[in-house]
Design a protein around this motif. Sequence first.
Motif, PDB file in Angstrom:
ATOM      1  N   HIS A   1       0.855  -1.194   0.000  1.00 54.93           N
ATOM      2  CA  HIS A   1       0.000   0.000   0.000  1.00 54.93           C
ATOM      3  C   HIS A   1       0.887   1.239   0.000  1.00 54.93           C
ATOM      4  O   HIS A   1       2.116   1.112  -0.064  1.00 54.93           O
ATOM      5  CB  HIS A   1      -0.997  -0.023   1.164  1.00 54.93           C
TER       6      HIS A   1
ATOM      7  N   HIS B   1       1.100   3.860   2.279  1.00 57.21           N
ATOM      8  CA  HIS B   1       1.470   4.574   3.506  1.00 57.21           C
ATOM      9  C   HIS B   1       2.975   4.831   3.495  1.00 57.21           C
ATOM     10  O   HIS B   1       3.772   4.023   3.003  1.00 57.21           O
ATOM     11  CB  HIS B   1       1.045   3.778   4.747  1.00 57.21           C
TER      12      HIS B   1
ATOM     13  N   HIS C   1      -7.045  -2.922   6.885  1.00 55.39           N
ATOM     14  CA  HIS C   1      -6.159  -1.787   7.153  1.00 55.39           C
ATOM     15  C   HIS C   1      -6.777  -0.557   6.492  1.00 55.39           C
ATOM     16  O   HIS C   1      -7.415  -0.689   5.462  1.00 55.39           O
ATOM     17  CB  HIS C   1      -4.776  -2.100   6.532  1.00 55.39           C
TER      18      HIS C   1
HETATM   19 ZN   LIG Z   1      -0.145   1.089   6.654  1.00 54.91          ZN
END
Ligand SMILES: [Zn+2]
Length: 318
Positions: free
Chosen positions: A74, A76, A192
């Motif tokens: 992902h 982040h 998440h």
């Molecule tokens: Zn994360």
Amino acid sequence: MKIKLYGTRGSVPVFNPRSVKYGGNTTCLRIFADQILENTALVIDAGSGIIPMGNDLLKETAGKLKDVTLLFTHWHNDHTLGLFLSPITYFKSVKMKLLGPNENNIGPKEMMQDMMRPPYFPIDVREVRSKFEYINIDMPQAQVVLIHQKGLKLIDLDIYERIEMHLEDIEIEDEFYPLNEFLVIKMHRAKHPDKTISYRFEDKTSGKVFVFLTDNENEDGFSGNLKKHVEGADLLIMDAQYSRDKYISQTVGYGHGTPDYAVKLAEHCHVKRLGLTHHDPTSEDKDVDQIMEEGQRALSPNSKLEVFACADYMTIMV
Ligand SMILES: [Zn+2]
Ligand SMILES: [Zn+2]
């Protein structure tokens, strides 16, 4: 398969004298398998661990590195922050394929365009754009990545399942190859905030399975999709950022898991070895030791599951 971990810390890199046993780089790991050609590499995530990973890779390939395939869980920051500072990003001869989740029209290309530009970073992605190829993963649970020495392709899961059922050969660059020459990567959407992918690597040559499930919070029980994704893994590396106590008292809803939940899932799915990762930045070595012990205490009587805490620079044979 062989896995080398370069970053096992969650959220933000840390460096202090009480956190040296497990290390402080954020998520990055390299996968070695027969399907990956010499002078190329398959890597998951570009946390700060991608900087030493890139240095090792350049040393190992002595100027011949051609191609790096980077799978992102992902977007982040702790999973991307090393990319812009890794030496492999600036070697013109090294091509990079970036694969990752596409959500609300933000995939690997948009991540690079949004984050690699002044004034957030002194170099604009347009200066290195010829190096990059971007592959969006729109529907992780309905798609499969196939890797062969001759190339990589993304296909729909239902097409793959038909191929697997009928043992059909698979086309790569106009030639057909048997399934047992492939590394098959299946995906699952982790629990998440923001679309996050867990990758399941099935080495069809050796029969071994590795599942990487980070940035994943405990669920109530185990969903059918999750069980199918983890079932029978020789190695599962899974998020256990928090002790059960800290989770209950402070961090429910943050998108990370606990060691007891990881152990129960692994046992339920007949996993052989479980590595705990995404260590909390406030966890010193003694705290990570305690989280590992908490996981070991959660084992059922007579359980054969091996539970350990992942550390930067650890190499694991699968
Ligand atoms: Zn994360
Ligand atoms: Zn993370």
